[in-house]
Design an enzyme around this catalytic site. Structure first.
Site, PDB file in Angstrom:
ATOM      1  N   HIS A  81       6.315   1.260   1.163  1.00 59.95           N
ATOM      2  CA  HIS A  81       5.601   2.239   1.731  1.00 59.95           C
ATOM      3  C   HIS A  81       6.217   3.018   2.707  1.00 59.95           C
ATOM      4  CE1 HIS A  81       1.497   1.736  -0.438  1.00 59.95           C
ATOM      5  NE2 HIS A  81       2.457   1.261  -1.354  1.00 59.95           N
ATOM      6  N   HIS A 243       5.846  -5.004  -8.689  1.00 58.11           N
ATOM      7  CA  HIS A 243       4.499  -5.546  -9.309  1.00 58.11           C
ATOM      8  C   HIS A 243       4.814  -6.825  -9.885  1.00 58.11           C
ATOM      9  CE1 HIS A 243       2.630  -1.585  -9.004  1.00 58.11           C
ATOM     10  NE2 HIS A 243       2.904  -1.954  -7.840  1.00 58.11           N
TER      11      HIS A 243
HETATM   12  C1  HEM Z   1       0.481  -3.043  -4.606  1.00 66.11           C
HETATM   13  C2  HEM Z   1       0.225   1.195  -6.673  1.00 66.11           C
HETATM   14  C3  HEM Z   1       4.919   1.205  -7.197  1.00 66.11           C
HETATM   15  C4  HEM Z   1       5.208  -2.842  -4.805  1.00 66.11           C
HETATM   16  C5  HEM Z   1       0.258  -1.994  -5.124  1.00 66.11           C
HETATM   17  C6  HEM Z   1      -1.332  -1.615  -5.157  1.00 66.11           C
HETATM   18  C7  HEM Z   1      -1.548  -0.437  -5.659  1.00 66.11           C
HETATM   19  C8  HEM Z   1      -0.053  -0.019  -5.970  1.00 66.11           C
HETATM   20  C9  HEM Z   1      -2.514   0.460  -5.905  1.00 66.11           C
HETATM   21  C10 HEM Z   1      -2.408  -2.539  -4.572  1.00 66.11           C
HETATM   22  C11 HEM Z   1      -2.849  -2.232  -2.974  1.00 66.11           C
HETATM   23  C12 HEM Z   1      -3.938  -3.234  -2.845  1.00 66.11           C
HETATM   24  O1  HEM Z   1      -5.183  -2.837  -3.419  1.00 66.11           O
HETATM   25  O2  HEM Z   1      -3.627  -4.338  -2.112  1.00 66.11           O
HETATM   26  C13 HEM Z   1       1.636   1.482  -6.879  1.00 66.11           C
HETATM   27  C14 HEM Z   1       1.929   2.691  -7.739  1.00 66.11           C
HETATM   28  C15 HEM Z   1       3.270   2.711  -7.891  1.00 66.11           C
HETATM   29  C16 HEM Z   1       3.577   1.341  -7.401  1.00 66.11           C
HETATM   30  C17 HEM Z   1       0.821   3.703  -8.291  1.00 66.11           C
HETATM   31  C18 HEM Z   1       4.129   3.746  -8.795  1.00 66.11           C
HETATM   32  C19 HEM Z   1       3.809   4.245  -9.966  1.00 66.11           C
HETATM   33  C20 HEM Z   1       5.441  -0.093  -6.461  1.00 66.11           C
HETATM   34  C21 HEM Z   1       7.056  -0.105  -6.117  1.00 66.11           C
HETATM   35  C22 HEM Z   1       6.982  -1.314  -5.385  1.00 66.11           C
HETATM   36  C23 HEM Z   1       5.588  -1.871  -5.360  1.00 66.11           C
HETATM   37  C24 HEM Z   1       8.118   0.862  -6.522  1.00 66.11           C
HETATM   38  C25 HEM Z   1       8.149  -2.077  -4.979  1.00 66.11           C
HETATM   39  C26 HEM Z   1       9.383  -1.817  -5.426  1.00 66.11           C
HETATM   40  C27 HEM Z   1       4.067  -3.359  -4.589  1.00 66.11           C
HETATM   41  C28 HEM Z   1       3.494  -4.782  -4.060  1.00 66.11           C
HETATM   42  C29 HEM Z   1       2.199  -4.729  -4.115  1.00 66.11           C
HETATM   43  C30 HEM Z   1       1.702  -3.683  -4.750  1.00 66.11           C
HETATM   44  C31 HEM Z   1       4.699  -5.800  -3.744  1.00 66.11           C
HETATM   45  C32 HEM Z   1       1.428  -6.063  -3.874  1.00 66.11           C
HETATM   46  C33 HEM Z   1       1.007  -6.031  -2.385  1.00 66.11           C
HETATM   47  C34 HEM Z   1       0.121  -7.292  -2.013  1.00 66.11           C
HETATM   48  O3  HEM Z   1       0.018  -8.358  -2.746  1.00 66.11           O
HETATM   49  O4  HEM Z   1      -0.310  -7.218  -0.924  1.00 66.11           O
HETATM   50  N1  HEM Z   1       0.487  -1.133  -5.595  1.00 66.11           N
HETATM   51  N2  HEM Z   1       2.637   1.012  -6.704  1.00 66.11           N
HETATM   52  N3  HEM Z   1       4.768  -0.987  -5.856  1.00 66.11           N
HETATM   53  N4  HEM Z   1       3.013  -2.804  -4.749  1.00 66.11           N
HETATM   54 FE1  HEM Z   1       2.727  -1.061  -6.018  1.00 66.11          FE
END
Ligand code: HEM
Length: 677
Positions: A81, A243
């Site tokens: 982020h 993810h």
């Molecule tokens: C978590 C959206 C791309 C890594 C999340 C969450 C959302 C989200 C809504 C959940 C936040 C929460 O409720 O805790 C998106 C969208 C993406 C995207 C819309 C693109 C279309 C990415 C990318 C990465 C990433 C490119 C890293 C390379 C993560 C990780 C979590 C996460 C590691 C988990 C965090 C946790 O477990 O606390 N993402 N994300 N995301 N995202 Fe994405």
């Protein structure tokens, strides 16, 4: 006098020609000069820091318990982020500066609960004060991926922290963004904004405008990742790599998320039960993507490929998708939780190009890992500019395409006086303006926001820059300089020749009143125009241009308003307008002096629409013409004050021009920081 200076600097490239200049603390973050910071990292043991981070990631704190006993996923999200705000439209955003610590970024919906991550990480930061927040955030993200079994990731250290969030103001939401780049329908924002939704890194995970439409979501994913120069393969690898880890948080119905509070000790309390652990509420979507949320693998792609996904409203009342796949452990270790996908994840199966990549990565772990490793490094490093801004550590990968590497400098010319004489012989009165314009066109592509562009490389010789309307007629300058280039051959690069000749042309146009500005050689020539595609000039005299835009572009170029007005004055003192405009700005278009400012201020300009469709302003006798850019200088209070200073005092104009010119011509010299003002 000038030739003595030239010889001295050319002979001693390591000495700072500007020593004695006082630089403020803000200078380093503003100008992108990170050489002092990099020097201060010399004694940092990166291996020891990574070991400490590994322990930190596995040490859950009651204040914000780690899901699955591992903060790894949270810190992958923190790094992503910070980096994901980068946009190619103006080079703003990205991790460099670590501005997510400040408003507006810290208050984005998408950055909910990342205040907890930054607070936790402060424990490490305080023990490593010499490492910037920006570098620490990236290294922690890298270490998190690696410690969960992911590949070794490259690391370019060298981020200098900003003192505030000002440089993110145009990312919004702020008054500045509202004026400069409004988004009438949040969720449908267009370029220059970097995301479809102000306050989100990219797009709504539930689907466009909150509707679970996977096909339309795929279009948004491509649009949003494209705005930061990610292609399909990079996009799919990044989403699936990210993810592979962690979970979304939405244990309670909507409205239970953290709300701003008045308590400084807990500025964003969660309102769902205890507000943390299994009660955490971040996006309102609930559940992990894979059954092994702290293990690096390609199960994300296999589940997407193999299961039938159906949209439903989850416990947080947000749209999410179920597929009946294997459950994951509950984040507190008590029981299990079903896996899920978001609309943006499922969108990867709803697009012909994306689905092929999903299938490839589901079947081939090696291909996925290779694609993710390269894309992650680009994601984290893209806003750092050329590799010369990276500290040389054993984690630094070789130069990548996105860093637009240049061949090494040869420094083969030892007698710059001879080059000057050759330039003076080659130029005549009529070619002086266009040769000065060539240097301006070459250098003014620089932007301090992502350190792209500039005179080094002389990419102005290649498409797309070669074909930009603003560069119309520069072939005349190249033809004029060709004999000089031929005389010195490969020893003299085009990049050095263009800059040097520009300064010589200015001096000749002033009959020597303006001395050739300090020249710092050592530029090399690129072999193509890559990287320039994002840098098309935006200040070209269009009727709808504003003074605000001029100031924003001055700032983006690393120039003050005064610098920019001085350079504009020089540029429009000389020569003729390029199509679709016509005419000359001053009575003597071959003389460099402050006549431009006096003409601008003293003339009653008449708005005219040309047969080319362009709007310009002509003098009552029809002999002179100005464009909107010029008139904006006259009618903006701050710019007017500068123009009045220059109109009143030619010597002051030329002195300020010399310093602005030198600053611009050397703005991209991260290969030789001593050359930069
Ligand atoms: C978590 C959206 C791309 C890594 C999340 C969450 C959302 C989200 C809504 C959940 C936040 C929460 O409720 O805790 C998106 C969208 C993406 C995207 C819309 C693109 C279309 C990415 C990318 C990465 C990433 C490119 C890293 C390379 C993560 C990780 C979590 C996460 C590691 C988990 C965090 C946790 O477990 O606390 N993402 N994300 N995301 N995202 Fe994405």
């Amino acid at each position: 006098m000038w030739s003595l200076l030239l010889v001295a600097w050319a002979a001693d490239a390591g000495r700072c020609p500007f020593s004695g200049q006082v630089r403020s603390d803000d200078y380093y973050s503003y100008s992108g000069d990170n050489s002092e910071y990099i020097a201060s990292l010399a004694n940092v043991s990166w291996a020891a820091l990574k070991d400490e981070i590994k322990t930190f990631l596995k040490t859950s704190q009651d204040v914000w318990p780690a899901d699955y006993g591992n903060y790894g996923p949270l810190f992958v999200r923190l790094a992503w982020h910070n980096a994901g705000s980068y946009r190619t439209s103006d080079g703003r955003g990205g991790v460099d500066g670590a501005r997510q610590r400040f408003d507006p970024e810290r208050s984005w919906d998408d950055n909910t609960n990342l205040d907890k991550a930054r607070s936790l990480l402060y424990d490490v930061k305080r023990r490593w004060p010499e490492v910037s927040w920006g570098d620490l955030i990236v290294l922690t993200g890298n270490t998190a991926v690696e410690s969960m079994g992911g590949p070794a990731l490259g690391f370019c250290a060298g981020r200098v922290d900003d003192p505030n969030g000002d440089d993110s103001a145009l990312l919004g939401p702020t008054e500045e963004q509202e004026v400069y780049a409004p988004c009438p329908t949040n969720g449908n924002c267009t370029v220059p904004l970097g995301s479809t939704t102000i306050g989100l890194i990219y797009l709504n995970p539930q689907g466009p405008m909150g509707e679970p439409d996977a096909v339309s979501s795929a279009g948004e994913v491509r649009d949003a990742f494209g705005r930061m120069a990610m292609n399909d393969s990079e996009t799919v690898a990044l989403i699936g790599g990210g993810h592979a880890f962690g979970k979304t948080h939405g244990a309670c119905p909507a409205g239970a998320g953290p709300n701003p509070s008045e308590q400084p000790s807990d500025p964003w309390p969660g309102l769902c039960g205890t507000g943390k652990g299994v009660d955490a509420y971040t996006s309102g979507i609930e559940g992990p993507w894979t059954s092994r949320p702290t293990r690096w693998d390609n199960q994300y792609f296999q589940l997407l490929r193999d299961l039938e996904w159906t949209a439903y409203k989850g416990p947080g009342d947000a749209w999410q998708w179920e597929g009946g796949g294997p459950p994951a452990p509950s984040p507190d270790g008590n029981g299990t939780e079903p896996t899920m996908m978001m609309t943006s994840d499922v969108s990867l199966t709803a697009d012909a190009a994306y689905v092929k990549l999903v299938e490839e990565f589901a079947a081939d772990m090696g291909a996925f890992e290779t694609a993710f490793t390269a894309a992650w490094y680009k994601l984290m490093t893209r806003d750092m500019g050329p590799i010369t801004r990276c500290a040389k550590t054993d984690m630094l990968p070789p130069p990548q395409a996105f860093q637009y590497p240049l061949p090494p400098s040869t420094d083969a010319i030892s007698n710059w006086t001879a080059v000057r004489v050759a330039i003076e012989d080659a130029l005549n009165k009529t070619t002086l303006p266009v040769v000065a314009r060539l240097a301006w066109s070459s250098a003014s592509t620089y932007r301090r926001t992502d350190y792209l562009g500039g005179a080094n490389g002389a990419r102005v010789r290649f498409p797309p820059a070669k074909n930009w309307q603003a560069n119309f007629g520069l072939d005349v300058a190249f033809r004029a300089l060709q004999p000089v280039k031929d005389a010195f051959g490969d020893d003299l690069t085009w990049a050095d020749l263009i800059v040097f000749a520009g300064g010589v042309a200015l001096s000749m146009s002033s009959n020597g009143t303006f001395e050739v500005p300090p020249f710092c050689p050592g530029r090399s020539d690129a072999t193509d125009g890559s990287g320039t595609e994002y840098l098309v000039p935006q200040l070209v005299g269009d009727a709808n241009e504003t003074a605000l835009e001029l100031k924003e572009i001055a700032d983006r170029t690393g120039l003050t308003n005064r610098d920019y007005v001085a350079l504009l004055g020089a540029r429009h003192s000389l020569g003729f307008a390029v199509p679709p405009f016509r005419g000359q700005w001053t009575r003597d278009p071959y003389a460099l002096d402050n006549a431009y400012f006096n003409t601008l201020l003293d003339t009653a300009w008449i708005r005219t629409v040309l047969d080319t469709g362009a709007t310009q302003y002509v003098s009552p006798d029809g002999t002179l013409a100005m464009q909107t850019t010029d008139l904006n200088v006259k009618f903006d209070a701050e710019l007017l004050a500068i123009a009045q200073d220059f109109a009143a005092d030619n010597a002051e104009f030329l002195a300020d021009l010399a310093s602005a010119w030198t600053k611009l011509m050397n703005a991209d010299r991260f290969d030789r920081p001593h050359c930069r003002l």
